[in-house]
Every structure is written in C-alpha cells, then in structure tokens.
Scaffold this active site. Structure first.
Site, PDB file in Angstrom:
ATOM      1  N   GLY A  29       0.822  -1.213   0.000  1.00  0.00           N
ATOM      2  CA  GLY A  29       0.000   0.000   0.000  1.00  0.00           C
ATOM      3  C   GLY A  29       0.846   1.249   0.000  1.00  0.00           C
ATOM      4  N   SER A  30       0.158   2.381   0.036  1.00  0.00           N
ATOM      5  CA  SER A  30       0.838   3.662  -0.147  1.00  0.00           C
ATOM      6  C   SER A  30       1.664   4.064   1.066  1.00  0.00           C
ATOM      7  CB  SER A  30      -0.200   4.742  -0.467  1.00  0.00           C
ATOM      8  OG  SER A  30      -1.154   4.826   0.579  1.00  0.00           O
ATOM      9  N   ASP A  84       3.404  -2.558   8.201  1.00  0.00           N
ATOM     10  CA  ASP A  84       2.341  -2.461   7.201  1.00  0.00           C
ATOM     11  C   ASP A  84       1.347  -1.355   7.563  1.00  0.00           C
ATOM     12  OD1 ASP A  84       0.894  -3.030   4.928  1.00  0.00           O
ATOM     13  OD2 ASP A  84       0.374  -5.082   5.506  1.00  0.00           O
ATOM     14  N   ASP A  87      -6.314   0.147   7.032  1.00  0.00           N
ATOM     15  CA  ASP A  87      -7.439   0.989   6.597  1.00  0.00           C
ATOM     16  C   ASP A  87      -8.194   1.557   7.785  1.00  0.00           C
ATOM     17  OD1 ASP A  87      -6.953   0.493   3.791  1.00  0.00           O
ATOM     18  OD2 ASP A  87      -7.500  -1.557   4.289  1.00  0.00           O
ATOM     19  N   LYS A  97      -7.877  -4.292   7.172  1.00  0.00           N
ATOM     20  CA  LYS A  97      -6.905  -4.179   6.101  1.00  0.00           C
ATOM     21  C   LYS A  97      -7.487  -4.798   4.836  1.00  0.00           C
ATOM     22  CE  LYS A  97      -2.621  -5.137   6.857  1.00  0.00           C
ATOM     23  NZ  LYS A  97      -2.287  -4.012   5.978  1.00  0.00           N
ATOM     24  N   LEU A  99      -8.031  -2.962   1.694  1.00  0.00           N
ATOM     25  CA  LEU A  99      -8.615  -2.125   0.625  1.00  0.00           C
ATOM     26  C   LEU A  99      -7.731  -2.168  -0.619  1.00  0.00           C
ATOM     27  CD1 LEU A  99     -10.359   1.049   2.070  1.00  0.00           C
ATOM     28  CD2 LEU A  99     -11.232  -1.233   1.731  1.00  0.00           C
ATOM     29  N   GLY A 100      -6.451  -2.450  -0.412  1.00  0.00           N
ATOM     30  CA  GLY A 100      -5.541  -2.619  -1.548  1.00  0.00           C
ATOM     31  C   GLY A 100      -5.531  -4.048  -2.085  1.00  0.00           C
ATOM     32  N   GLU A 106      -0.894 -10.581   3.484  1.00  0.00           N
ATOM     33  CA  GLU A 106      -0.540  -9.777   4.668  1.00  0.00           C
ATOM     34  C   GLU A 106      -0.794 -10.565   5.949  1.00  0.00           C
ATOM     35  OE1 GLU A 106      -1.302  -5.273   2.934  1.00  0.00           O
ATOM     36  OE2 GLU A 106      -2.926  -6.266   3.994  1.00  0.00           O
ATOM     37  N   LYS A 124      -6.767   7.163   9.701  1.00  0.00           N
ATOM     38  CA  LYS A 124      -7.104   5.743   9.846  1.00  0.00           C
ATOM     39  C   LYS A 124      -7.616   5.392  11.245  1.00  0.00           C
ATOM     40  CE  LYS A 124      -5.644   5.052   5.650  1.00  0.00           C
ATOM     41  NZ  LYS A 124      -4.573   4.174   5.309  1.00  0.00           N
TER      42      LYS A 124
HETATM   43  O1  LIG Z   1      -4.485  -4.452   0.917  1.00  0.00           O
HETATM   44  C1  LIG Z   1      -3.959  -3.434   1.308  1.00  0.00           C
HETATM   45  C2  LIG Z   1      -3.402  -3.265   2.649  1.00  0.00           C
HETATM   46  O2  LIG Z   1      -4.135  -3.886   3.658  1.00  0.00           O
HETATM   47  C3  LIG Z   1      -2.985  -1.857   3.033  1.00  0.00           C
HETATM   48  O3  LIG Z   1      -2.113  -1.992   4.101  1.00  0.00           O
HETATM   49  C4  LIG Z   1      -4.105  -0.972   3.480  1.00  0.00           C
HETATM   50  O4  LIG Z   1      -5.092  -0.955   2.480  1.00  0.00           O
HETATM   51  C5  LIG Z   1      -3.603   0.457   3.761  1.00  0.00           C
HETATM   52  O5  LIG Z   1      -3.104   1.005   2.589  1.00  0.00           O
HETATM   53  P1  LIG Z   1      -2.625   2.517   2.489  1.00  0.00           P
HETATM   54  O6  LIG Z   1      -1.388   2.628   3.310  1.00  0.00           O
HETATM   55  O7  LIG Z   1      -2.392   2.727   1.027  1.00  0.00           O
HETATM   56  O8  LIG Z   1      -3.746   3.362   2.999  1.00  0.00           O
END
Ligand SMILES: O=C[C@H](O)[C@H](O)[C@H](O)COP(=O)(O)O
Length: 227
Positions: A29-30, A84, A87, A97, A99-100, A106, A124
């Site tokens: 994720g980002s 990690d 969300d 978790k 959304l990606g 994970e 978050k």
């Molecule tokens: O599947 C994606 C993961 O669980 C990410 O860790 C989660 O979606 C958070 O992603 P981001 O840091 O882009 O908000």
C-alpha cells in the site's frame, strides 16, 4: 503537511525498529511503500546490513527488489518484524486491512512476525472497527455467486469488488467482497462466522495482531499500543 508526508513520517519511525540481519515482513500500500523505500535506502547507505524481506504482494515484491532488498518467500520461520499500513485502527489496535487487495498474504505474513508494527496517518484512527471503512473479504472465484449469497445473509450491504467490467482479482487469483459492518457488531464473533462461511478464504480483520502503531498527524507521530 500533506497526507503523503505524514505516511512517510510514520513509516520512517517504524523502520527505525528494523535491525541488521532481520527478516522483515514488507507490507502493501501507499504507506508501506515508504517503509520499503527507507529499508532499501538504509541498506544502500550501509546503515542496515543483512536484512531480508518477505513481501505481502507482487507489487511490494517488485518494489523491494527495485530498491535492493533481497526477497524470500514466506516459510515457517518466524519473522523478526513486519511493517504495514491499515485501513482502520481501533484503540485496541484491531485493524481492517485489504482495501488494496493484499489481505491474505498480509495476514499469512504478519501473523508470523514477532513484532507487527502498523504505520498510518491519523485519518485511519477509529473508535470502533467498521466506522469508516468497508471490510474486504477474499473469496474463492469458483462458486463466488453462491459464496456471496451466503455472505449477504451475514453482511447484507456487501458487494463484489468490481472496479470496471471485470471483478477485481487478488494476487492469489481470488475475488474480494466488500461489506459495511453494522454498528454494534461483535467483531470477534463476526470474524469467526466469516471464517466459517464456505467460500471465504480470509477476511481483512486483523484482531489482536499488532504490537504497536505509529500514527502521523501534522503535530507529530504518536506511538500507540493496544488499550
Ligand atoms: O491491501 C492493502 C493493505 O491492507 C494496506 O495496508 C491498506 O489498504 C492500507 O493502505 P494505504 O497505506 O495505502 O492506505
């Protein structure tokens, strides 16, 4: 400070916990992206040596290799640490978790980590799981319409993730069902019920797994432990 700068701040605090020789779970994720880049930078600068990564998605595997982190597949040995994003983060550090779309790899990886560290910006944080985010649930493709029917009996608002003409496909070749969690739901009971639903591969509920979270806000990074 913009959101990206906050995510990076949180990631840098978590990477400070990585030691030379560690086997590290690399999130997706980002936000996790900044952690992977920082580990790569530290390896290149000689600030860390002998670190090996276990990637939680194809994207993170690719990024890790690009920045010079040796990557190994997950095996039964414990990981020293995993970093990690999330969300949603509840006060007891239960998480949503996925959304990606990376929730299965994970969870498989992070459950094996001696220390699972969450990194996020302040958006978050929630008081109750399900407050803001839908819950991603990974389901087998075969018979997915039947699985969705079973899931709708539990979470009626849910729908198949379908960003375009075709359903979203995970790195594992599965589909994702995203559902709102009704207020007042017993989250642990929901997890048991979902895991017992035929066709469900896993859910984005990460309960009792995180040791701490680094959460960045414009006035600094807060270190949270479960409460
Ligand atoms: O599947 C994606 C993961 O669980 C990410 O860790 C989660 O979606 C958070 O992603 P981001 O840091 O882009 O908000």
């Amino acid at each position: 400070m913009d959101l990206e700068a906050l995510k990076r701040e949180a990631a840098l605090r978590a990477v400070a916990l990585v030691k030379s020789g560690d086997r590290v779970g690399l999130g997706t994720g980002s936000t996790a992206k900044y952690a992977i880049e920082e580990i790569g930078r530290k390896l290149a600068a000689g600030e860390l040596t002998g670190v090996v990564g276990v990637a939680t998605s194809e994207a993170s595997d690719t990024l890790a290799r690009q920045v010079g982190i040796p990557v190994e597949p997950l095996d039964p040995r414990p990981l020293d640490i995993a970093l990690d994003g999330a969300d949603e983060i509840a006060p007891n550090l239960d998480l949503i978790k996925g959304l990606g779309g990376a929730l299965l790899r994970e969870k498989l990886t992070e459950v094996q980590a001696r220390r699972f560290i969450v990194i996020a910006d302040q958006t978050k944080l929630v008081e109750h799981i399900g407050e803001k985010s839908a819950l991603p649930i990974e389901i087998a493709r075969f018979g997915f319409l039947s699985t969705i029917e079973r899931l709708r009996a539990v979470l009626p608002s849910g729908r198949l993730r379908q960003p375009g003409a075709q359903p979203y496909v995970t790195d594992n070749g599965n589909y994702i069902f995203d559902a709102q969690i009704p207020a007042g739901t017993d989250i642990a009971a929901l997890e048991r019920q979902l895991k017992g639903t035929l066709g469900v591969v896993d859910t984005g509920l990460f309960l009792g797994m995180a040791e701490r979270a680094f959460v960045a806000a414009p006035d600094g990074v807060t270190e949270l432990t479960p409460r």
